[in-house]
Write a protein that holds these residues in place. Sequence first.
Motif, PDB file in Angstrom:
ATOM      1  N   THR A  34       3.387  -9.913  -1.305  1.00 42.45           N
ATOM      2  CA  THR A  34       3.695  -9.889   0.129  1.00 42.45           C
ATOM      3  C   THR A  34       3.070  -8.461   0.415  1.00 42.45           C
ATOM      4  O   THR A  34       3.395  -7.306  -0.099  1.00 42.45           O
ATOM      5  CB  THR A  34       5.124 -10.053   0.532  1.00 42.45           C
ATOM      6  OG1 THR A  34       5.680 -11.252   0.095  1.00 42.45           O
ATOM      7  CG2 THR A  34       5.371  -9.678   1.928  1.00 42.45           C
ATOM      8  N   GLY A  35       2.282  -8.442   1.794  1.00 39.66           N
ATOM      9  CA  GLY A  35       2.005  -7.182   2.036  1.00 39.66           C
ATOM     10  C   GLY A  35       0.802  -7.189   3.161  1.00 39.66           C
ATOM     11  O   GLY A  35       0.796  -8.390   3.726  1.00 39.66           O
ATOM     12  N   LYS A  36       0.343  -6.259   3.661  1.00 37.62           N
ATOM     13  CA  LYS A  36      -0.575  -6.314   4.918  1.00 37.62           C
ATOM     14  C   LYS A  36      -1.958  -5.906   4.225  1.00 37.62           C
ATOM     15  O   LYS A  36      -2.338  -5.560   3.298  1.00 37.62           O
ATOM     16  CB  LYS A  36      -0.520  -4.799   5.613  1.00 37.62           C
ATOM     17  CG  LYS A  36      -1.291  -4.804   6.873  1.00 37.62           C
ATOM     18  CD  LYS A  36      -1.125  -3.411   7.703  1.00 37.62           C
ATOM     19  CE  LYS A  36      -1.696  -3.302   8.625  1.00 37.62           C
ATOM     20  NZ  LYS A  36      -1.504  -1.964   9.435  1.00 37.62           N
ATOM     21  N   VAL A  37      -2.629  -7.355   4.676  1.00 38.32           N
ATOM     22  CA  VAL A  37      -4.067  -7.439   3.845  1.00 38.32           C
ATOM     23  C   VAL A  37      -4.928  -6.101   4.551  1.00 38.32           C
ATOM     24  O   VAL A  37      -4.943  -5.570   5.612  1.00 38.32           O
ATOM     25  CB  VAL A  37      -4.459  -8.807   4.640  1.00 38.32           C
ATOM     26  CG1 VAL A  37      -6.155  -8.779   4.242  1.00 38.32           C
ATOM     27  CG2 VAL A  37      -3.805  -9.892   4.245  1.00 38.32           C
ATOM     28  N   LEU A  38      -5.770  -5.903   3.425  1.00 36.59           N
ATOM     29  CA  LEU A  38      -6.728  -4.726   3.674  1.00 36.59           C
ATOM     30  C   LEU A  38      -8.136  -5.359   3.927  1.00 36.59           C
ATOM     31  O   LEU A  38      -8.282  -6.292   3.045  1.00 36.59           O
ATOM     32  CB  LEU A  38      -6.653  -3.591   2.321  1.00 36.59           C
ATOM     33  CG  LEU A  38      -5.432  -3.139   2.176  1.00 36.59           C
ATOM     34  CD1 LEU A  38      -5.349  -2.390   0.687  1.00 36.59           C
ATOM     35  CD2 LEU A  38      -4.887  -2.042   3.266  1.00 36.59           C
ATOM     36  N   THR A  39      -8.906  -4.733   4.610  1.00 35.30           N
ATOM     37  CA  THR A  39     -10.213  -5.166   5.020  1.00 35.30           C
ATOM     38  C   THR A  39     -11.149  -4.858   3.576  1.00 35.30           C
ATOM     39  O   THR A  39     -11.938  -5.721   3.270  1.00 35.30           O
ATOM     40  CB  THR A  39     -10.897  -4.743   6.235  1.00 35.30           C
ATOM     41  OG1 THR A  39     -10.787  -3.287   5.950  1.00 35.30           O
ATOM     42  CG2 THR A  39     -10.258  -5.071   7.293  1.00 35.30           C
ATOM     43  N   GLU A  40     -10.701  -3.945   2.765  1.00 36.32           N
ATOM     44  CA  GLU A  40     -11.538  -3.413   1.821  1.00 36.32           C
ATOM     45  C   GLU A  40     -11.096  -4.631   0.881  1.00 36.32           C
ATOM     46  O   GLU A  40      -9.768  -4.711   0.599  1.00 36.32           O
ATOM     47  CB  GLU A  40     -11.258  -2.015   1.215  1.00 36.32           C
ATOM     48  CG  GLU A  40     -11.478  -1.010   2.246  1.00 36.32           C
ATOM     49  CD  GLU A  40     -10.112  -0.961   2.994  1.00 36.32           C
ATOM     50  OE1 GLU A  40      -8.911  -0.654   2.541  1.00 36.32           O
ATOM     51  OE2 GLU A  40     -10.226  -0.703   4.354  1.00 36.32           O
ATOM     52  N   GLY A  41     -11.860  -5.161   0.011  1.00 31.80           N
ATOM     53  CA  GLY A  41     -11.705  -6.036  -0.950  1.00 31.80           C
ATOM     54  C   GLY A  41     -11.460  -7.276  -0.501  1.00 31.80           C
ATOM     55  O   GLY A  41     -11.207  -8.377  -1.235  1.00 31.80           O
ATOM     56  N   VAL A  58      -3.969  -6.141  -0.821  1.00 30.88           N
ATOM     57  CA  VAL A  58      -2.886  -5.915   0.243  1.00 30.88           C
ATOM     58  C   VAL A  58      -2.283  -4.411  -0.022  1.00 30.88           C
ATOM     59  O   VAL A  58      -2.416  -3.871  -1.045  1.00 30.88           O
ATOM     60  CB  VAL A  58      -1.662  -6.781   0.346  1.00 30.88           C
ATOM     61  CG1 VAL A  58      -1.963  -8.211   0.678  1.00 30.88           C
ATOM     62  CG2 VAL A  58      -0.930  -6.971  -0.883  1.00 30.88           C
ATOM     63  N   ASP A  59      -1.675  -3.922   1.241  1.00 35.28           N
ATOM     64  CA  ASP A  59      -1.294  -2.538   1.034  1.00 35.28           C
ATOM     65  C   ASP A  59       0.368  -2.807   0.788  1.00 35.28           C
ATOM     66  O   ASP A  59       1.150  -3.526   1.567  1.00 35.28           O
ATOM     67  CB  ASP A  59      -1.380  -1.732   2.426  1.00 35.28           C
ATOM     68  CG  ASP A  59      -0.967  -0.383   2.224  1.00 35.28           C
ATOM     69  OD1 ASP A  59      -0.726   0.151   0.748  1.00 35.28           O
ATOM     70  OD2 ASP A  59      -0.629   0.340   3.228  1.00 35.28           O
ATOM     71  N   ALA A  65      -2.867  -3.211  -3.896  1.00 32.72           N
ATOM     72  CA  ALA A  65      -2.847  -4.211  -4.887  1.00 32.72           C
ATOM     73  C   ALA A  65      -3.603  -5.586  -4.806  1.00 32.72           C
ATOM     74  O   ALA A  65      -3.480  -5.987  -3.658  1.00 32.72           O
ATOM     75  CB  ALA A  65      -1.333  -4.277  -5.179  1.00 32.72           C
ATOM     76  N   PRO A  66      -4.193  -6.185  -5.803  1.00 28.94           N
ATOM     77  CA  PRO A  66      -4.807  -7.624  -5.513  1.00 28.94           C
ATOM     78  C   PRO A  66      -3.625  -8.226  -5.159  1.00 28.94           C
ATOM     79  O   PRO A  66      -2.781  -8.745  -5.994  1.00 28.94           O
ATOM     80  CB  PRO A  66      -5.502  -7.882  -6.840  1.00 28.94           C
ATOM     81  CG  PRO A  66      -4.863  -6.720  -7.732  1.00 28.94           C
ATOM     82  CD  PRO A  66      -4.294  -5.701  -6.955  1.00 28.94           C
TER      83      PRO A  66
END
Length: 99
Positions: A34-41, A58-59, A65-66
């Motif tokens: 669970t987390g906030k999706v990062l644009t990097e990756g 995700v952050d 973390a993946p």
Amino acid sequence: MNKFKFVLVLMLILLAIPAQIFAGQVVDHSSVLTGKVLTEGLVISGQYVKQGDVIVMVDTIAGPAPAARANVNGQVVAVLVKGGDIIRVGQIVVRIEAK
């Protein structure tokens, strides 16, 4: 000798069956975090991936973390999240067509 050829052909056929079964199938990939999706990756539609590649990051409280990795080799046909989205464990995030 004929028995050897028969066994060889049978083995080749049996080895080819799994590739035919999975080729062309669209496989849903779910988040394990669970987390906030990062644009990097974050993969993009049309991108080719290999089994094990990170497809969504995700952050988390502990840092980036993946959240999902490719389970098959293939081409990304749909990315169901975007940077900044909050995702949950088990949410389908990417669809990949197995190649």
